[in-house]
Write an enzyme that holds these catalytic residues in place. Structure first.
Site, PDB file in Angstrom:
ATOM      1  N   PRO A   1     -15.839  -3.721   2.775  1.00 61.24           N
ATOM      2  CA  PRO A   1     -17.146  -4.080   3.290  1.00 61.24           C
ATOM      3  C   PRO A   1     -18.480  -2.962   2.918  1.00 61.24           C
ATOM      4  CG  PRO A   1     -16.017  -2.923   5.272  1.00 61.24           C
ATOM      5  CD  PRO A   1     -14.980  -3.241   4.009  1.00 61.24           C
ATOM      6  N   LEU A   2     -17.885  -1.822   2.338  1.00 61.68           N
ATOM      7  CA  LEU A   2     -18.889  -0.842   1.663  1.00 61.68           C
ATOM      8  C   LEU A   2     -18.831  -0.947   0.148  1.00 61.68           C
ATOM      9  CD1 LEU A   2     -18.084   2.132   4.246  1.00 61.68           C
ATOM     10  CD2 LEU A   2     -19.711   0.512   4.371  1.00 61.68           C
ATOM     11  N   GLY A   3     -17.997  -1.961  -0.330  1.00 57.53           N
ATOM     12  CA  GLY A   3     -18.112  -2.099  -1.912  1.00 57.53           C
ATOM     13  C   GLY A   3     -17.341  -0.875  -2.360  1.00 57.53           C
ATOM     14  N   ARG A   4     -16.106  -0.644  -1.847  1.00 56.41           N
ATOM     15  CA  ARG A   4     -15.342   0.315  -2.364  1.00 56.41           C
ATOM     16  C   ARG A   4     -15.866   1.698  -2.526  1.00 56.41           C
ATOM     17  NH1 ARG A   4     -12.965  -4.439  -4.833  1.00 56.41           N
ATOM     18  NH2 ARG A   4     -11.043  -4.678  -4.229  1.00 56.41           N
ATOM     19  N   GLY A   5     -16.973   2.015  -1.389  1.00 57.15           N
ATOM     20  CA  GLY A   5     -17.648   3.272  -1.585  1.00 57.15           C
ATOM     21  C   GLY A   5     -18.796   3.252  -2.149  1.00 57.15           C
ATOM     22  N   PHE A   6     -19.005   2.072  -3.003  1.00 54.72           N
ATOM     23  CA  PHE A   6     -20.596   2.147  -3.862  1.00 54.72           C
ATOM     24  C   PHE A   6     -21.609   2.101  -2.969  1.00 54.72           C
ATOM     25  CE2 PHE A   6     -23.576   0.878  -6.655  1.00 54.72           C
ATOM     26  CZ  PHE A   6     -23.332   1.393  -7.852  1.00 54.72           C
TER      27      PHE A   6
ATOM     28  N   HIS B   1      -0.791 -12.040   1.895  1.00 57.44           N
ATOM     29  CA  HIS B   1      -1.864 -11.239   0.961  1.00 57.44           C
ATOM     30  C   HIS B   1      -2.334 -11.865  -0.353  1.00 57.44           C
ATOM     31  CE1 HIS B   1      -2.263  -6.652   0.025  1.00 57.44           C
ATOM     32  NE2 HIS B   1      -3.478  -7.301   0.038  1.00 57.44           N
TER      33      HIS B   1
ATOM     34  N   TYR C   1       1.007  -1.197  -0.077  1.00 60.50           N
ATOM     35  CA  TYR C   1      -0.115   0.091  -0.134  1.00 60.50           C
ATOM     36  C   TYR C   1       0.899   1.143  -0.068  1.00 60.50           C
ATOM     37  CZ  TYR C   1      -3.805  -3.105   1.570  1.00 60.50           C
ATOM     38  OH  TYR C   1      -4.892  -4.067   1.503  1.00 60.50           O
TER      39      TYR C   1
ATOM     40  N   GLY D   1     -12.692   1.281 -14.891  1.00 62.27           N
ATOM     41  CA  GLY D   1     -12.561   0.218 -15.736  1.00 62.27           C
ATOM     42  C   GLY D   1     -13.068  -1.310 -15.161  1.00 62.27           C
TER      43      GLY D   1
END
Length: 340
Positions: A213-218, A133, A57, A235
């Site tokens: 857990p938040l769908g990458r913000g979605f 990972h 990261y 993409g």
């Protein structure tokens, strides 16, 4: 409010909500280091003790080879003043910048080299939870876990974790050393781990740490097309070509949120906690954010109770999702569902 504690596996006790450090680096937009540190302090102040990072990261330096490590260096500034208040989780195994052609390694020499580098960047003498990972597919997972177990014996690592493993891989790894946690994507709209991985984790006494857990913000209902285009989500079919179609999922979450006077993010997290209780597995989501206010919002989700009807509606949302969860640049075997 203060987030309560929960035991994952192998005796590892952490906060019921963790913090995903990846959000503080460049993948979702730039964050000023001062603001990132304020967010981390706010998380700990709210009772969030599990801080999750990885050697990969961060923002790679021009011409650099290997993991960036800058996220660990950021976390180190928190550990320097609040080490005894947190459990630090980090990861190894991805050998370069995440993107097309990314490689993996799991040989003993690399495991030891990666651990020493993470300890140095974090400025600590022990890692509380050390994850593989991604696995090197050509190498038996037991060989990698045996190398990780040596680090436990030497006192450099306290507990072992695995990310994106199949049920079979988890069994093979657990035969070598207890696995405290599996970290894989799991949310209202990503439920493939429930088929095989979660039942096996329950059987083996391994906890689960859902990433995204938040769908990458979605799933928060706040994500815009512009934000998608300027991040690692660009993409990916779920976010790109199916952005409009997948608003049906957000609509269900928002309906439940309105009924409870909560936010969509809180409901998405509350569903995960409820799912853990229904299935009988400790669940510690690690949402990431660049905002101290969002940290406090997420922490409040740990006490939300969903009714049976609300759970049923949220359960149905996964049937409406258009597009798979795998990253657009990666082969299917990058995630556990592609190897099951």
């Amino acid at each position: 409010m203060t987030v309560s504690q929960i035991e994952l596996g192998d005796g590892l006790v952490v906060s019921k909500l963790g913090f995903g450090g990846m959000a503080l680096t460049h993948v979702y937009g730039e964050t000023e280091p001062e603001e990132a540190l304020k967010t981390l302090h706010a998380a700990i102040d709210a009772g969030v003790t599990l801080l999750d990072t990885a050697d990969v990261y961060g923002k790679p330096q021009p011409g650099a080879v290997g993991p960036a490590g800058t996220n660990e260096e950021l976390i180190a500034q928190i550990l320097d003043v609040r080490r005894d208040e947190v459990q630090i989780a980090t990861k190894f195994g991805i050998t370069g910048q995440v993107g097309p052609g990314v490689g993996t390694r799991g040989d003993r020499d690399y495991v030891r080299e990666a651990c020493e580098a993470s300890l140095r960047r974090l400025g600590t003498d022990v890692i509380d939870l050390y994850y593989m990972h991604r696995r090197e597919l050509a190498r038996p997972i037991g060989e990698t876990v045996a190398a990780m177990a040596e680090l436990v014996q030497e006192g450099k690592v306290r507990h072992l974790g695995l990310s994106e493993v199949t049920a079979t891989e988890l069994r093979e790894a657990s035969a070598v050393h207890p696995i405290a946690a599996v970290q894989s994507e799991w949310s209202v709209w990503s439920r493939d781990v429930e088929r095989e991985v979660v039942p096996t984790a329950i059987e083996l006494g391994t906890g689960f740490v859902p990433y995204a857990p938040l769908g990458r913000g979605f799933l928060t209902g706040t994500l815009t097309r512009d934000a998608v285009a300027s991040s690692m989500r660009a993409g990916q079919a779920r976010f790109d070509t199916n952005f409009g179609a997948n608003q049906k999922v957000v609509h269900i979450i928002r309906e439940v949120a309105d009924e409870l006077g909560a936010t969509p993010a809180q409901i998405a997290l509350a569903w995960l906690y409820a799912q853990g209780e229904r299935l009988g597995i400790p669940v510690v989501p690690i949402p990431g954010t660049r905002s101290a206010a969002r940290v406090r919002e997420n922490a409040a989700a740990t006490t939300i109770a969903l009714s049976g009807d609300q759970l049923a509606r949220l359960d149905s949302a996964s049937d409406l999702v258009e597009g798979g969860r795998n990253l657009s640049f990666a082969s299917d075997d990058w995630i556990s569902a592609g190897r099951e």
